[in-house]
Design a protein around this motif. Sequence first.
Motif, PDB file in Angstrom:
ATOM      1  N   GLU A   5       0.829  -1.206   0.000  1.00  0.00           N
ATOM      2  CA  GLU A   5       0.000   0.000   0.000  1.00  0.00           C
ATOM      3  C   GLU A   5       0.863   1.255   0.000  1.00  0.00           C
ATOM      4  OE1 GLU A   5      -3.131   2.768   0.461  1.00  0.00           O
ATOM      5  OE2 GLU A   5      -1.364   2.684   1.744  1.00  0.00           O
ATOM      6  N   HIS A   6       1.872   1.261   0.875  1.00  0.00           N
ATOM      7  CA  HIS A   6       2.809   2.378   0.866  1.00  0.00           C
ATOM      8  C   HIS A   6       4.125   2.010   1.527  1.00  0.00           C
ATOM      9  CE1 HIS A   6       0.743   3.049   4.813  1.00  0.00           C
ATOM     10  NE2 HIS A   6       1.948   3.395   5.213  1.00  0.00           N
ATOM     11  N   ILE A   7       5.103   2.874   1.314  1.00  0.00           N
ATOM     12  CA  ILE A   7       6.401   2.739   1.962  1.00  0.00           C
ATOM     13  C   ILE A   7       6.586   3.979   2.825  1.00  0.00           C
ATOM     14  CG2 ILE A   7       8.899   2.670   1.571  1.00  0.00           C
ATOM     15  CD1 ILE A   7       8.226   1.093  -1.015  1.00  0.00           C
ATOM     16  N   LEU A  24      11.725  14.705  -7.003  1.00  0.00           N
ATOM     17  CA  LEU A  24      12.125  13.333  -7.332  1.00  0.00           C
ATOM     18  C   LEU A  24      11.041  12.607  -8.130  1.00  0.00           C
ATOM     19  CD1 LEU A  24      14.160  10.925  -6.705  1.00  0.00           C
ATOM     20  CD2 LEU A  24      12.656  10.397  -4.831  1.00  0.00           C
ATOM     21  N   LEU A  25       9.805  12.687  -7.640  1.00  0.00           N
ATOM     22  CA  LEU A  25       8.714  11.936  -8.266  1.00  0.00           C
ATOM     23  C   LEU A  25       8.035  12.721  -9.382  1.00  0.00           C
ATOM     24  CD1 LEU A  25       7.131  10.582  -4.961  1.00  0.00           C
ATOM     25  CD2 LEU A  25       8.615   9.322  -6.524  1.00  0.00           C
ATOM     26  N   LYS A  46       1.280   9.777  -4.370  1.00  0.00           N
ATOM     27  CA  LYS A  46       0.788   8.603  -5.103  1.00  0.00           C
ATOM     28  C   LYS A  46       1.819   8.245  -6.143  1.00  0.00           C
ATOM     29  CE  LYS A  46      -4.160   8.146  -4.882  1.00  0.00           C
ATOM     30  NZ  LYS A  46      -4.733   9.393  -4.339  1.00  0.00           N
ATOM     31  N   GLN A  47       2.121   6.977  -6.243  1.00  0.00           N
ATOM     32  CA  GLN A  47       3.078   6.510  -7.231  1.00  0.00           C
ATOM     33  C   GLN A  47       2.466   5.275  -7.856  1.00  0.00           C
ATOM     34  OE1 GLN A  47       5.160   8.718  -7.712  1.00  0.00           O
ATOM     35  NE2 GLN A  47       6.135   7.590  -9.352  1.00  0.00           N
ATOM     36  N   LYS A  51       1.886   4.161  -2.564  1.00  0.00           N
ATOM     37  CA  LYS A  51       2.125   5.511  -2.067  1.00  0.00           C
ATOM     38  C   LYS A  51       3.448   5.577  -1.315  1.00  0.00           C
ATOM     39  CE  LYS A  51      -2.803   5.898  -1.223  1.00  0.00           C
ATOM     40  NZ  LYS A  51      -3.750   5.470  -0.164  1.00  0.00           N
ATOM     41  N   ILE A  52       3.926   6.794  -1.199  1.00  0.00           N
ATOM     42  CA  ILE A  52       5.065   7.073  -0.324  1.00  0.00           C
ATOM     43  C   ILE A  52       4.510   7.899   0.841  1.00  0.00           C
ATOM     44  CG2 ILE A  52       7.254   8.306  -0.092  1.00  0.00           C
ATOM     45  CD1 ILE A  52       7.588   5.984  -1.972  1.00  0.00           C
ATOM     46  N   GLU A  53       4.836   7.505   2.040  1.00  0.00           N
ATOM     47  CA  GLU A  53       4.411   8.238   3.232  1.00  0.00           C
ATOM     48  C   GLU A  53       5.654   8.796   3.922  1.00  0.00           C
ATOM     49  OE1 GLU A  53       3.153   5.702   6.526  1.00  0.00           O
ATOM     50  OE2 GLU A  53       1.788   7.255   7.258  1.00  0.00           O
ATOM     51  N   LEU A  54       5.749  10.118   3.991  1.00  0.00           N
ATOM     52  CA  LEU A  54       6.856  10.736   4.723  1.00  0.00           C
ATOM     53  C   LEU A  54       6.398  10.964   6.158  1.00  0.00           C
ATOM     54  CD1 LEU A  54       7.951  13.433   2.085  1.00  0.00           C
ATOM     55  CD2 LEU A  54       8.845  11.111   2.378  1.00  0.00           C
TER      56      LEU A  54
END
Length: 135
Positions: A5-7, A24-25, A46-47, A51-54
């Motif tokens: 789902e996300h990192i 970057l994205l 969203k990728q 997803k990427i979660e910061l």
Amino acid sequence: MLKTEHIGIAVKNLKEAISLFEKLLNSSCYKTEMVESEQVNTAFFKQGDTKIELLESLSADGVIARFIEKKGEGMHHIAFETADIYAEMKRLQEEGFILLNEKPKPGADNKLVCFLHPRSTHGVLIELCQEIKLS
Ligand code: ZN
């Protein structure tokens, strides 16, 4: 598990990290959300289907602050989406994984979440998640 789902990535300064990840994205952060119970500020990208979660700590002794103190900034967890988080928690517990919470708890991005101890997963913090369906 349905998918990754996300990192989650632990960062010191969310604002700086957002502008870096936007470059970057080449896409915009679509949501920021404070999760008081976890002492974190989060930002999502969203990728494709993932997803990427910061994650930025809200306090000096929060989990993310302590993680960065020990390991530095970087990858913090991988989250897998589940169809039934309760059933997955039961299955994984029976398989010998160490669950960090007994019941799913509300997390960021309208989800129920549960974490697995990295000790039982080759050093990787695993998050199980399931979207909270509003009925
Ligand atoms: Zn997460």
